[in-house]
Scaffold this motif. Sequence first.
Motif, PDB file in Angstrom:
ATOM      1  N   ALA A 148       0.482  -1.242   0.225  1.00  0.00           N
ATOM      2  CA  ALA A 148      -0.034   0.401   0.085  1.00  0.00           C
ATOM      3  C   ALA A 148       0.905   1.457  -0.169  1.00  0.00           C
ATOM      4  N   ALA A 149       2.146   1.170   0.663  1.00  0.00           N
ATOM      5  CA  ALA A 149       3.121   2.769   0.855  1.00  0.00           C
ATOM      6  C   ALA A 149       3.614   2.480  -0.384  1.00  0.00           C
ATOM      7  N   GLY A 150       4.159   1.318  -0.991  1.00  0.00           N
ATOM      8  CA  GLY A 150       4.433   1.312  -3.050  1.00  0.00           C
ATOM      9  C   GLY A 150       3.606   2.287  -3.358  1.00  0.00           C
ATOM     10  N   ALA A 151       2.126   1.608  -3.272  1.00  0.00           N
ATOM     11  CA  ALA A 151       1.499   2.672  -4.351  1.00  0.00           C
ATOM     12  C   ALA A 151       1.592   3.428  -4.458  1.00  0.00           C
TER      13      ALA A 151
ATOM     14  N   ALA B  10       2.078   6.392  -6.974  1.00  0.00           N
ATOM     15  CA  ALA B  10       1.026   7.466  -7.821  1.00  0.00           C
ATOM     16  C   ALA B  10       0.625   8.568  -7.576  1.00  0.00           C
ATOM     17  N   LEU B  11       1.851   9.162  -6.060  1.00  0.00           N
ATOM     18  CA  LEU B  11       2.248  10.346  -6.294  1.00  0.00           C
ATOM     19  C   LEU B  11       3.715  10.611  -7.214  1.00  0.00           C
TER      20      LEU B  11
ATOM     21  N   ASN C 235       8.736  14.259 -16.510  1.00  0.00           N
ATOM     22  CA  ASN C 235       8.748  13.552 -17.719  1.00  0.00           C
ATOM     23  C   ASN C 235       7.190  12.640 -18.241  1.00  0.00           C
ATOM     24  N   PRO C 236       6.447  12.231 -19.213  1.00  0.00           N
ATOM     25  CA  PRO C 236       5.548  12.055 -18.802  1.00  0.00           C
ATOM     26  C   PRO C 236       5.822  10.552 -18.998  1.00  0.00           C
ATOM     27  N   VAL C 237       6.540   9.757 -19.841  1.00  0.00           N
ATOM     28  CA  VAL C 237       7.116   8.480 -19.529  1.00  0.00           C
ATOM     29  C   VAL C 237       7.430   7.536 -18.307  1.00  0.00           C
ATOM     30  N   HIS C 238       8.040   8.741 -17.352  1.00  0.00           N
ATOM     31  CA  HIS C 238       8.627   8.087 -15.755  1.00  0.00           C
ATOM     32  C   HIS C 238       6.899   8.258 -15.305  1.00  0.00           C
ATOM     33  N   SER C 239       6.214   9.474 -15.536  1.00  0.00           N
ATOM     34  CA  SER C 239       4.755   9.269 -15.486  1.00  0.00           C
ATOM     35  C   SER C 239       3.620   7.631 -15.777  1.00  0.00           C
ATOM     36  N   ALA C 240       4.516   7.174 -16.649  1.00  0.00           N
ATOM     37  CA  ALA C 240       3.205   6.105 -16.644  1.00  0.00           C
ATOM     38  C   ALA C 240       4.287   5.214 -16.680  1.00  0.00           C
ATOM     39  N   LEU C 241       5.808   5.477 -16.599  1.00  0.00           N
ATOM     40  CA  LEU C 241       6.310   3.745 -15.901  1.00  0.00           C
ATOM     41  C   LEU C 241       6.186   3.635 -14.212  1.00  0.00           C
ATOM     42  N   ALA C 242       5.818   5.205 -13.841  1.00  0.00           N
ATOM     43  CA  ALA C 242       5.431   5.030 -12.100  1.00  0.00           C
ATOM     44  C   ALA C 242       3.747   4.168 -11.982  1.00  0.00           C
ATOM     45  N   LEU C 243       2.923   4.378 -13.058  1.00  0.00           N
ATOM     46  CA  LEU C 243       2.109   3.975 -13.408  1.00  0.00           C
ATOM     47  C   LEU C 243       1.434   2.725 -13.273  1.00  0.00           C
ATOM     48  N   MET C 244       2.771   2.165 -13.813  1.00  0.00           N
ATOM     49  CA  MET C 244       2.800   0.727 -14.252  1.00  0.00           C
ATOM     50  C   MET C 244       3.148   0.166 -12.903  1.00  0.00           C
ATOM     51  N   ALA C 245       4.115   0.858 -12.179  1.00  0.00           N
ATOM     52  CA  ALA C 245       4.538   0.503 -10.952  1.00  0.00           C
ATOM     53  C   ALA C 245       3.223   0.245  -9.783  1.00  0.00           C
ATOM     54  N   CYS C 246       2.506   1.479  -9.839  1.00  0.00           N
ATOM     55  CA  CYS C 246       1.474   1.964  -9.169  1.00  0.00           C
ATOM     56  C   CYS C 246       0.255   0.113  -9.197  1.00  0.00           C
ATOM     57  N   PHE C 247      -0.137   0.311 -10.564  1.00  0.00           N
ATOM     58  CA  PHE C 247      -0.938  -1.082 -11.001  1.00  0.00           C
ATOM     59  C   PHE C 247       0.075  -2.532 -10.641  1.00  0.00           C
ATOM     60  N   LEU C 248       1.313  -2.536 -10.616  1.00  0.00           N
ATOM     61  CA  LEU C 248       1.282  -3.975 -10.254  1.00  0.00           C
ATOM     62  C   LEU C 248       1.277  -4.039  -8.613  1.00  0.00           C
ATOM     63  N   GLN C 249       1.820  -2.979  -7.636  1.00  0.00           N
ATOM     64  CA  GLN C 249       1.677  -3.341  -6.144  1.00  0.00           C
ATOM     65  C   GLN C 249       0.209  -3.542  -6.311  1.00  0.00           C
ATOM     66  N   ILE C 250      -0.778  -2.565  -6.931  1.00  0.00           N
ATOM     67  CA  ILE C 250      -2.234  -2.904  -6.695  1.00  0.00           C
ATOM     68  C   ILE C 250      -2.747  -4.310  -6.766  1.00  0.00           C
ATOM     69  N   SER C 251      -1.791  -4.746  -8.122  1.00  0.00           N
ATOM     70  CA  SER C 251      -2.133  -6.264  -7.999  1.00  0.00           C
ATOM     71  C   SER C 251      -1.688  -7.471  -7.131  1.00  0.00           C
TER      72      SER C 251
END
Length: 166
Positions: free
Chosen positions: A10-13, A17-18, A25-41
């Motif tokens: 949850a802390a990682g998500a 997300a922050l 950088n939009p690419v960094h935002s997209a990669l962070a969103l992918m990491a957030c999705f993996l944390q939720i998974s």
Amino acid sequence: MGQGFFLLFAAGAVVTALTVVLARNPVHSALALMACFLQISAIFVLLEAPLLAVVQIFVYVGAIMVLFLFVIMMIDVREAVLQRFLPGANLPALVLLVLLAAEMLVLVFWSDRLSATVPIAALSGDQIRQLSTTLFADYLLPFETASVILLAALVGAIVLARKEWS
């Protein structure tokens, strides 16, 4: 031990997300969103819902993130990075963020529903059948509305990313 893993994921998500919001950088935002999705998974795995975890990975990490990265690569990122936001324009958004976070914390701490949740593994086949029937019978219109909104967003992204022929 399960609670420790939950707090870790949850802390990682929350951190990722922050990062989605704060990265320049939009690419960094997209990669962070992918990491957030993996944390939720991973949280879904802890909740003993492997189907939701796999769907989270396939649909969100696989399909939607590929779409996001495709749109980001179609848009000229260098030009978008050079554009700056108006100074002071983020203050109302920050105030709204603080108010919504306070409201969420109040609702979480005052709610009695957190202790009364039933684990997914305790659901029988009849309850899952009832849930699926309710989802696709009673809530079909919101489901289809969400798909039309996503389609409109996709078309809008393609129109915005298209170079003008001149």
